[in-house]
Scaffold this active site. Structure first.
Site, PDB file in Angstrom:
ATOM      1  N   THR A 132     -41.062  83.043 -23.110  1.00  0.00           N
ATOM      2  CA  THR A 132     -42.287  82.455 -23.850  1.00  0.00           C
ATOM      3  C   THR A 132     -43.131  83.726 -23.941  1.00  0.00           C
ATOM      4  OG1 THR A 132     -44.201  81.292 -23.353  1.00  0.00           O
ATOM      5  CG2 THR A 132     -42.851  81.873 -21.575  1.00  0.00           C
ATOM      6  N   ASP A 133     -44.191  83.714 -25.083  1.00  0.00           N
ATOM      7  CA  ASP A 133     -45.178  84.666 -25.158  1.00  0.00           C
ATOM      8  C   ASP A 133     -46.206  84.584 -24.133  1.00  0.00           C
ATOM      9  OD1 ASP A 133     -46.417  82.214 -26.059  1.00  0.00           O
ATOM     10  OD2 ASP A 133     -47.026  83.036 -27.962  1.00  0.00           O
ATOM     11  N   GLU A 134     -46.059  83.323 -23.367  1.00  0.00           N
ATOM     12  CA  GLU A 134     -47.106  83.278 -22.409  1.00  0.00           C
ATOM     13  C   GLU A 134     -47.016  84.180 -21.250  1.00  0.00           C
ATOM     14  OE1 GLU A 134     -48.049  79.299 -21.470  1.00  0.00           O
ATOM     15  OE2 GLU A 134     -47.211  78.436 -23.374  1.00  0.00           O
ATOM     16  N   TYR A 157     -46.713  78.284 -14.691  1.00  0.00           N
ATOM     17  CA  TYR A 157     -45.810  78.306 -15.692  1.00  0.00           C
ATOM     18  C   TYR A 157     -45.426  79.690 -16.128  1.00  0.00           C
ATOM     19  CZ  TYR A 157     -43.238  78.011 -20.401  1.00  0.00           C
ATOM     20  OH  TYR A 157     -42.331  77.853 -21.213  1.00  0.00           O
ATOM     21  N   LYS A 161     -42.119  81.971 -15.684  1.00  0.00           N
ATOM     22  CA  LYS A 161     -41.205  82.358 -16.616  1.00  0.00           C
ATOM     23  C   LYS A 161     -41.110  84.035 -16.636  1.00  0.00           C
ATOM     24  CE  LYS A 161     -39.384  80.603 -19.469  1.00  0.00           C
ATOM     25  NZ  LYS A 161     -38.135  80.029 -19.718  1.00  0.00           N
TER      26      LYS A 161
HETATM   27  P1  NAD Z   1     -38.340  71.048 -22.397  1.00  0.00           P
HETATM   28  O1  NAD Z   1     -39.286  70.885 -21.360  1.00  0.00           O
HETATM   29  O2  NAD Z   1     -38.558  69.912 -23.454  1.00  0.00           O
HETATM   30  O3  NAD Z   1     -36.761  70.979 -21.839  1.00  0.00           O
HETATM   31  C1  NAD Z   1     -36.508  71.588 -20.815  1.00  0.00           C
HETATM   32  C2  NAD Z   1     -35.009  71.055 -20.402  1.00  0.00           C
HETATM   33  O4  NAD Z   1     -34.468  71.662 -19.117  1.00  0.00           O
HETATM   34  C3  NAD Z   1     -34.765  69.493 -20.205  1.00  0.00           C
HETATM   35  O5  NAD Z   1     -33.819  68.845 -21.287  1.00  0.00           O
HETATM   36  C4  NAD Z   1     -34.666  69.419 -18.833  1.00  0.00           C
HETATM   37  O6  NAD Z   1     -33.886  68.084 -18.385  1.00  0.00           O
HETATM   38  C5  NAD Z   1     -33.963  70.554 -18.422  1.00  0.00           C
HETATM   39  N1  NAD Z   1     -34.125  70.984 -16.989  1.00  0.00           N
HETATM   40  C6  NAD Z   1     -35.392  71.194 -16.370  1.00  0.00           C
HETATM   41  N2  NAD Z   1     -34.893  71.348 -14.968  1.00  0.00           N
HETATM   42  C7  NAD Z   1     -33.623  71.436 -14.934  1.00  0.00           C
HETATM   43  C8  NAD Z   1     -32.883  71.944 -13.781  1.00  0.00           C
HETATM   44  N3  NAD Z   1     -33.346  72.225 -12.588  1.00  0.00           N
HETATM   45  N4  NAD Z   1     -31.223  71.819 -14.020  1.00  0.00           N
HETATM   46  C9  NAD Z   1     -31.134  71.719 -15.289  1.00  0.00           C
HETATM   47  N5  NAD Z   1     -31.749  70.999 -16.354  1.00  0.00           N
HETATM   48  C10 NAD Z   1     -33.101  71.183 -16.011  1.00  0.00           C
HETATM   49  O7  NAD Z   1     -38.513  72.487 -22.664  1.00  0.00           O
HETATM   50  P2  NAD Z   1     -38.501  73.281 -24.445  1.00  0.00           P
HETATM   51  O8  NAD Z   1     -39.878  73.090 -24.787  1.00  0.00           O
HETATM   52  O9  NAD Z   1     -37.197  72.607 -25.095  1.00  0.00           O
HETATM   53  O10 NAD Z   1     -38.283  74.761 -23.780  1.00  0.00           O
HETATM   54  C11 NAD Z   1     -37.213  75.136 -23.479  1.00  0.00           C
HETATM   55  C12 NAD Z   1     -37.078  76.733 -23.224  1.00  0.00           C
HETATM   56  O11 NAD Z   1     -37.996  77.586 -24.251  1.00  0.00           O
HETATM   57  C13 NAD Z   1     -38.144  76.876 -21.872  1.00  0.00           C
HETATM   58  O12 NAD Z   1     -37.186  77.948 -21.105  1.00  0.00           O
HETATM   59  C14 NAD Z   1     -39.268  77.240 -22.221  1.00  0.00           C
HETATM   60  O13 NAD Z   1     -40.066  78.265 -21.381  1.00  0.00           O
HETATM   61  C15 NAD Z   1     -39.047  78.171 -23.446  1.00  0.00           C
HETATM   62  N6  NAD Z   1     -40.191  78.188 -24.598  1.00  0.00           N
HETATM   63  C16 NAD Z   1     -40.653  77.038 -25.033  1.00  0.00           C
HETATM   64  C17 NAD Z   1     -41.576  76.982 -25.907  1.00  0.00           C
HETATM   65  C18 NAD Z   1     -42.683  75.590 -26.495  1.00  0.00           C
HETATM   66  O14 NAD Z   1     -43.343  75.812 -27.120  1.00  0.00           O
HETATM   67  N7  NAD Z   1     -41.846  74.748 -26.122  1.00  0.00           N
HETATM   68  C19 NAD Z   1     -42.250  78.247 -26.460  1.00  0.00           C
HETATM   69  C20 NAD Z   1     -41.486  79.444 -26.138  1.00  0.00           C
HETATM   70  C21 NAD Z   1     -40.440  79.515 -25.097  1.00  0.00           C
HETATM   71  P1  TYD Z   2     -49.814  73.061 -25.010  1.00  0.00           P
HETATM   72  O1  TYD Z   2     -49.162  72.334 -26.078  1.00  0.00           O
HETATM   73  O2  TYD Z   2     -49.961  72.377 -23.606  1.00  0.00           O
HETATM   74  O3  TYD Z   2     -49.079  74.397 -24.929  1.00  0.00           O
HETATM   75  P2  TYD Z   2     -49.658  75.773 -24.112  1.00  0.00           P
HETATM   76  O4  TYD Z   2     -50.508  75.380 -23.190  1.00  0.00           O
HETATM   77  O5  TYD Z   2     -48.127  76.041 -23.546  1.00  0.00           O
HETATM   78  O6  TYD Z   2     -50.049  76.671 -25.270  1.00  0.00           O
HETATM   79  O7  TYD Z   2     -51.243  73.391 -25.213  1.00  0.00           O
HETATM   80  C1  TYD Z   2     -51.683  73.792 -26.539  1.00  0.00           C
HETATM   81  C2  TYD Z   2     -53.071  74.204 -26.666  1.00  0.00           C
HETATM   82  O8  TYD Z   2     -53.704  72.985 -26.786  1.00  0.00           O
HETATM   83  C3  TYD Z   2     -53.523  74.974 -25.366  1.00  0.00           C
HETATM   84  O9  TYD Z   2     -54.850  75.550 -25.788  1.00  0.00           O
HETATM   85  C4  TYD Z   2     -54.155  73.611 -24.738  1.00  0.00           C
HETATM   86  C5  TYD Z   2     -54.602  72.638 -25.463  1.00  0.00           C
HETATM   87  N1  TYD Z   2     -54.640  71.124 -25.261  1.00  0.00           N
HETATM   88  C6  TYD Z   2     -55.603  70.241 -25.250  1.00  0.00           C
HETATM   89  O10 TYD Z   2     -56.710  70.903 -25.795  1.00  0.00           O
HETATM   90  N2  TYD Z   2     -55.475  68.981 -25.101  1.00  0.00           N
HETATM   91  C7  TYD Z   2     -54.434  68.538 -24.475  1.00  0.00           C
HETATM   92  O11 TYD Z   2     -54.372  67.164 -23.848  1.00  0.00           O
HETATM   93  C8  TYD Z   2     -53.141  69.449 -24.265  1.00  0.00           C
HETATM   94  C9  TYD Z   2     -51.810  68.908 -23.880  1.00  0.00           C
HETATM   95  C10 TYD Z   2     -53.342  70.678 -24.698  1.00  0.00           C
END
Ligand code: NAD
Ligand code: TYD
Length: 349
Positions: A132-134, A157, A161
């Site tokens: 992630t960019d975070e 988090y 990562k």
């Molecule tokens: P998500 O939470 O929707 O899915 C995570 C998946 O991992 C789930 O299916 C869960 O069952 C599985 N999982 C969790 N713990 C596990 C374990 N111990 N063993 C096996 N499986 C397990 O997450 P997402 O949003 O799809 O993100 C996927 C990846 O992309 C993550 O690594 C996240 O850090 C990264 N990412 C997410 C975003 C975003 O905006 N959602 C952005 C950049 C990077």
């Molecule tokens: P989120 O979707 O949790 O992603 P991330 O924190 O990983 O960027 O949140 C996106 C933005 O929205 C973040 O600035 C937090 C804000 N946010 C709210 O204001 N209210 C909420 O209930 C949630 C879940 C997020």
């Protein structure tokens, strides 16, 4: 050439899109989805591919050393795309240890099993770590994250990562393990669990529940449609340079409050509600601790090297996303029962 690709976290939001893309595009590959089906993982996300010949699901925990070692020895995957993680910042604030366990230890368990399996015979092998960019921390009002920006994570988090990224690189340096890492901005789209901003607010607007905006709502995120992320992953997997990192982002920055207002307007139209109806649900609440002000990705490297750029405009992506959730209220009901209600009550009392 045929490949055996183990994709972790394939039942989650991004993972399910990656699985769908690979299963449909590469009939000669064997795609294995390894997922523990936590609250965020759901096999309903993969109904359309579950019977394909080139796809298999295995339920298992990436932190379970014995299980993972045995699985790697029996399946002998030549490539890993690692997405399994605990992924929600607010949950990481409530329970950091779970994030260290899955995101750090789980990644090391996978790296180790991959190393033990191939004993440094690395031809045609790849460990792709999705991050992630975070990890870069927070930007002020100027500048963009580039691949060489130093890590400065602020939440449990992002710290977990960041640590997993370091371990992947360290395995590359120490054992020559071939890897790529990508760091992507905020994703949105179908199948996202309704704890993240966009699906949470869509669900609350449908139910006419308050929209909890943290702090003053002036936080900025760079939003990318999930399919564009999956396409970027597919391109990096095949053409990315080994031992390198790629930033992926939408060049699409939005202040939270502006995004929420746009969402409210679109939903009023789609739900035939009078203009301004959903905006009345906006409720400012106490800020998230350690809340990063701004994320913004410079995706020039992946654009120049691999020719990737986002294909879906934010307007279309958001509209498709709302339509998907409106058409899949049964999915929303299923994933928001049980444990979700406890999480919601604790998080937003
Ligand atoms: P998500 O939470 O929707 O899915 C995570 C998946 O991992 C789930 O299916 C869960 O069952 C599985 N999982 C969790 N713990 C596990 C374990 N111990 N063993 C096996 N499986 C397990 O997450 P997402 O949003 O799809 O993100 C996927 C990846 O992309 C993550 O690594 C996240 O850090 C990264 N990412 C997410 C975003 C975003 O905006 N959602 C952005 C950049 C990077
Ligand atoms: P989120 O979707 O949790 O992603 P991330 O924190 O990983 O960027 O949140 C996106 C933005 O929205 C973040 O600035 C937090 C804000 N946010 C709210 O204001 N209210 C909420 O209930 C949630 C879940 C997020």
């Amino acid at each position: 050439m045929s490949k055996k690709v183990l994709i972790t976290g394939g039942a989650g939001f991004i993972g399910s899109h990656v699985i769908r893309l690979f299963v449909n595009t590469y009939p000669d590959y064997q795609i294995i989805n390894l997922d523990n089906l936590t609250y965020a993982g759901n096999l309903l996300n993969l109904k359309d591919v579950e019977n394909k010949n080139n796809y298999r699901f295995i339920k298992g925990d990436i932190t379970d050393v014995t299980f993972i070692e045995e699985l790697f020895q029996s399946e002998r995957p030549d490539s890993i795309i690692h997405l399994a993680a605990e992924s929600h910042v607010d949950r990481s604030i409530a329970n950091p240890l779970a994030f260290a366990q899955t995101n750090i230890i789980g990644t090391i368990v996978l790296l180790n099993a991959f190393k033990n399996l191939w004993s440094e015979n690395w031809d045609e092998k790849l460990f792709y770590h999705v991050s992630t960019d975070e990890v870069y921390g927070s930007l002020g009002s100027e500048g963009l994250f580039v691949e060489s920006t130093s890590y400065s994570p602020n939440s449990p988090y992002s710290a977990s990562k960041a640590s997993s990224d370091h371990f992947v690189r360290a395995y590359g340096e120490t054992y020559n393990l071939p890897y790529v890492i990508s760091n992507c901005s905020n994703n949105y789209g179908p199948y996202q669990f309704p704890e993240k901003l966009i699906p949470l607010f869509i669900n609350n607007i449908i139910q006419q529940k308050p929209l909890p905006v943290y702090g003053d709502g002036n936080f900025i995120r760079d939003w990318l449609y999930v399919l564009d992320h999956a396409i970027a992953i597919e391109m990096i997997f095949h053409h990315g340079k080994k031992q390198e990192t790629y930033n992926i982002g939408g060049f699409n920055e939005w202040k939270n409050i502006d995004l929420v207002q746009l969402l409210c307007k679109q939903m009023d139209i789609k739900l035939n509600r009078s203009p301004g109806n959903s905006e009345q649900l906006i409720t400012y609440i106490k800020d998230r601790p350690g809340h990063d002000l701004r994320y913004a990705i410079d995706a020039t490297k992946i654009n120049l090297e691999l020719g990737w750029s986002p294909s879906v405009t934010f307007e279309d992506g958001l509209s498709n996303t709302i339509d998907w959730y409106l058409k899949h209220e049964d999915w929303l009901h299923k994933v928001t029962s049980g444990d979700y209600l406890n999480f919601y009550a604790k998080q937003y009392h």
